[in-house]
Structure formats: C-alpha cells, structure tokens
Design a protein around this motif. Sequence first.
Motif, short mmCIF file in Angstrom:
data_model
loop_
_atom_site.label_atom_id
_atom_site.label_comp_id
_atom_site.label_asym_id
_atom_site.label_seq_id
_atom_site.Cartn_x
_atom_site.Cartn_y
_atom_site.Cartn_z
N GLU A 154 0.85 -1.18 0.00
CA GLU A 154 0.00 0.00 0.00
C GLU A 154 0.89 1.24 0.00
OE1 GLU A 154 -3.38 0.44 -0.05
OE2 GLU A 154 -3.48 -1.68 -0.50
N PRO A 155 0.53 2.26 -0.73
CA PRO A 155 1.36 3.47 -0.75
C PRO A 155 1.37 4.14 0.62
CG PRO A 155 -0.70 3.83 -1.94
CD PRO A 155 -0.65 2.38 -1.60
N ASP A 156 2.53 4.70 0.96
CA ASP A 156 2.66 5.42 2.22
C ASP A 156 2.01 6.79 2.16
OD1 ASP A 156 4.08 3.37 3.40
OD2 ASP A 156 6.02 4.19 2.82
N HIS A 157 1.98 7.36 0.96
CA HIS A 157 1.46 8.71 0.79
C HIS A 157 0.54 8.74 -0.43
CE1 HIS A 157 4.46 10.07 3.65
NE2 HIS A 157 5.35 9.39 2.97
N ARG A 158 -0.42 9.60 -0.36
CA ARG A 158 -1.31 9.80 -1.50
C ARG A 158 -1.41 11.29 -1.76
NH1 ARG A 158 -5.94 5.48 0.10
NH2 ARG A 158 -4.67 3.68 -0.32
N ALA A 159 -1.54 11.66 -3.00
CA ALA A 159 -1.67 13.07 -3.36
C ALA A 159 -2.93 13.25 -4.19
CB ALA A 159 -0.45 13.53 -4.15
N TRP A 160 -3.63 14.33 -3.93
CA TRP A 160 -4.85 14.65 -4.64
C TRP A 160 -4.74 16.08 -5.18
CZ3 TRP A 160 -8.74 10.97 -4.96
CH2 TRP A 160 -8.59 9.88 -4.12
N THR A 161 -5.34 16.29 -6.32
CA THR A 161 -5.43 17.64 -6.87
C THR A 161 -6.88 18.05 -6.81
OG1 THR A 161 -3.59 17.19 -8.37
CG2 THR A 161 -5.02 19.05 -8.92
N THR B 280 -9.74 20.72 -7.87
CA THR B 280 -10.05 21.74 -8.87
C THR B 280 -11.45 22.27 -8.60
OG1 THR B 280 -8.76 20.45 -10.45
CG2 THR B 280 -10.15 22.18 -11.36
N ARG B 281 -11.59 23.57 -8.66
CA ARG B 281 -12.89 24.19 -8.42
C ARG B 281 -13.57 24.43 -9.77
NH1 ARG B 281 -14.90 26.23 -3.84
NH2 ARG B 281 -12.86 26.35 -2.87
N THR B 282 -14.81 23.99 -9.90
CA THR B 282 -15.57 24.21 -11.12
C THR B 282 -16.11 25.63 -11.14
OG1 THR B 282 -17.65 23.48 -10.16
CG2 THR B 282 -16.29 21.78 -11.19
N ALA B 283 -16.69 26.01 -12.26
CA ALA B 283 -17.26 27.35 -12.40
C ALA B 283 -18.35 27.61 -11.36
CB ALA B 283 -17.81 27.55 -13.81
N SER B 284 -19.06 26.56 -10.96
CA SER B 284 -20.14 26.72 -9.97
C SER B 284 -19.58 26.73 -8.54
CB SER B 284 -21.14 25.59 -10.13
OG SER B 284 -20.53 24.34 -9.81
N GLY B 285 -18.27 26.54 -8.36
CA GLY B 285 -17.68 26.58 -7.04
C GLY B 285 -17.51 25.22 -6.41
N ARG B 286 -17.94 24.17 -7.09
CA ARG B 286 -17.85 22.82 -6.58
C ARG B 286 -16.40 22.30 -6.71
NH1 ARG B 286 -20.33 18.10 -9.71
NH2 ARG B 286 -19.51 16.40 -8.50
N LEU B 287 -15.90 21.55 -5.71
CA LEU B 287 -14.57 20.99 -5.77
C LEU B 287 -14.60 19.59 -6.39
CD1 LEU B 287 -13.03 21.99 -2.33
CD2 LEU B 287 -12.42 22.89 -4.58
N ILE B 288 -13.66 19.33 -7.26
CA ILE B 288 -13.50 18.00 -7.88
C ILE B 288 -12.10 17.50 -7.50
CG2 ILE B 288 -13.39 16.70 -10.01
CD1 ILE B 288 -15.21 18.76 -11.26
N ALA B 289 -12.03 16.31 -6.94
CA ALA B 289 -10.76 15.73 -6.53
C ALA B 289 -10.28 14.74 -7.57
CB ALA B 289 -10.90 15.04 -5.18
N ALA B 290 -8.99 14.78 -7.87
CA ALA B 290 -8.37 13.84 -8.79
C ALA B 290 -7.11 13.30 -8.12
CB ALA B 290 -8.06 14.50 -10.12
N ARG B 291 -6.93 12.02 -8.17
CA ARG B 291 -5.74 11.39 -7.60
C ARG B 291 -4.56 11.61 -8.53
NH1 ARG B 291 -5.96 5.21 -5.63
NH2 ARG B 291 -4.83 5.54 -3.70
N THR B 292 -3.43 12.00 -7.97
CA THR B 292 -2.24 12.21 -8.80
C THR B 292 -1.14 11.29 -8.39
OG1 THR B 292 -1.48 13.95 -7.31
CG2 THR B 292 -2.71 14.62 -9.24
#
Length: 89
Positions: A68-75, A77-89
């Motif tokens: 299992e990875p020791d660390h995880r990173a997420w990006t 991004t805020r949409t035009a409506s202000g909603r946050l979208i998470a993407a695993r990097t």
Amino acid sequence: MNQLVDKLTNANRSFLIGAFEQNNKNTLVVAGQTLQGVPDIGLLLLTSRDGRPVYVKDVADVIVGAAEPDHRAWTLTRTASGRLIAART
C-alpha cells in the motif's frame, strides 16, 4: 506479530561462505535458503500448540502484490459553480 516478522526475516537469508575449483570451474558455496514463493512462506513453522505445528499460513494470508502506498496526493479543482473536484495524482 514480532515472532512472525522475525521468522520471515530469518528464513529469507543466504550467505556466500566460499568457493571451490574443480575441473577449472569455480563454484560458489552458499549457506542458508531464500524463500521461493507463497507456498514457502506459508509453510514456515512458527511454533506448536498442543503438539500441533502452527504455520504462517495458519495465522496470516500470504499474498503477492504491491505494498500500500505510504502517501497519496490529490489535486482539487474548483468548477465554475464553485464545486470541488478531486483527482488522484
């Protein structure tokens, strides 16, 4: 748990102890043994209870796979409506 870790660590060791020459061919001499796969790991004897052997396979699921990875990173991004979208990097 410590007994299990120690058993696995010590069972997977081999040492070059020398070499000999025969018929102009050099042959290395190795002592010890390395584990060859899941069956070898599962059949390591840990202890015995009531006269019966207890193997690694009796107390643990032995699987082959990535750790299992020791660390995880997420990006985020805020949409035009202000909603946050998470993407695993």
